[in-house]
Write a protein that holds these residues in place. Structure first.
Motif: not given
Length: 335
Positions: A87-89, A101-107, A114-117
């Motif tokens: 994931c690319v911030p 945001t650059g984080e990889c979190i569970p869907y 990838c986490e998004v704002f």
């Protein structure tokens, strides 16, 4: 042909038109997400007024209680991740719901994304409700008010004819046989008259046309100048081209709670956009076009004589016989 069929003795003018619409109908839905809910005109006609067009929502994907926060993106080829480095911030693609945001979190229990704002939770529009959310919309009615004007003849009229009474207008529905001049149309009837199935088009939406033709002969009484209605689908469904079918768009309704926290309900609306297309022309006797066409006709008689002479004297088998009859040869006196 020129005078009787094409009315070459008339001056003509094109129609100038204005259209307003009014939709009526109420439908009840009962879902696990929304519970029992009534939908009226203020809910499904978006926006309330447009120029010569009305959109009626027949299906929807609702994403409730969205807030600006951090959450997992919808899974696809670009957003599924196994580790943080995937994931690319700050990255945003044209299909992103927000900014990574650059984080990889569970869907969910099996996939990481990838986490998004973004406005969270993000919209999931992979599955379109079928049958349509507002499948009873086929019973909605549309009042079409059309005013026309022929400026060259200073002639104006509207599609609510002088013979139509208020009591008749409250109860009539357009029918090509029994009520051809009623300006109130049932939505399902418009779709069926165009050769389409309402429940099919209601799922993904479409664009329909209500055509009003005002062809008027103003040498006759004004009562003979009446509208003729016809219907067709403008975005013809082609079984060979199934990419991005129908008609849809998104809009949101925004709220703030007592603490000033903003939230919204995102609606992806599918529906029928009805375009009202008005066309026609009017004709009325005028001396100038009459004289022009008479002169043109007389000139054509002269051309016809020349053409007939060419055919008879040069193309026919008996051209020598005709030539002897047409011309008389005399001997030169001096010779």
């Amino acid at each position: 042909w020129v005078f009787l069929w094409e009315k070459g003795y008339q001056e003509t003018d094109s129609v100038v038109s204005s259209v307003t619409t009014k939709v009526k109908g109420v439908v009840l839905t009962n879902t696990s997400t929304l519970g029992a809910r009534i939908w009226d005109v203020a809910d499904y006609v978006i926006p309330p007024q447009e120029a010569n067009t009305v959109f009626i929502m027949t299906n929807a994907i609702l994403t409730l209680n969205q807030r600006q926060d951090r959450c997992p993106e919808l899974p696809d080829d670009e957003t599924v991740c196994n580790e943080k480095n995937n994931c690319v911030p700050g990255y945003v693609s044209i299909h992103s719901s927000g900014i990574q945001t650059g984080e990889c979190i569970p869907y969910n229990n099996s996939i990481n994304t990838c986490e998004v704002f973004a406005w969270c939770p993000v919209e999931d529009d992979y599955h379109i409700p079928k049958p349509a959310f507002l499948q009873e919309a086929e019973n909605f009615t549309i009042l079409v008010k059309n005013n026309i004007w022929y400026p060259k003849f200073n002639f104006s009229k509207r599609n609510i004819l002088p013979t139509v009474s208020s009591s008749y207008l409250k109860n009539c529905i357009y029918d090509p046989q029994t009520d051809p001049f009623c300006p109130i149309f049932r939505l399902g009837q418009i779709v069926e008259a165009a050769g389409q199935n309402f429940q099919e088009i209601a799922v993904e939406g479409g664009v329909m046309a209500l055509q009003i033709n005002w062809d008027c002969n103003l040498d006759r009484a004004a009562s003979h100048c009446v509208p003729k209605y016809s219907f067709r689908r403008l975005d013809n469904k082609d079984s060979a081209h199934t990419v991005s079918p129908g008609y849809n768009f998104r809009f949101a309704k925004y709220y703030k709670d007592g603490n000033g926290t903003e939230s919204r309900t995102l609606v992806k609306a599918y529906g029928i956009r009805l375009d009202i297309i008005v066309f026609g022309k009017a004709g009325k006797f005028d001396v100038i076009p009459t004289m022009i066409n008479i002169g043109s006709g007389l000139a054509l008689f002269g051309v016809a004589t020349v053409l007939c002479d060419i055919v008879v004297l040069y193309c026919m088998k008996k051209k020598y016989y005709y030539r002897e009859k047409k011309y008389k040869y005399v001997e030169d006196y001096e010779l």
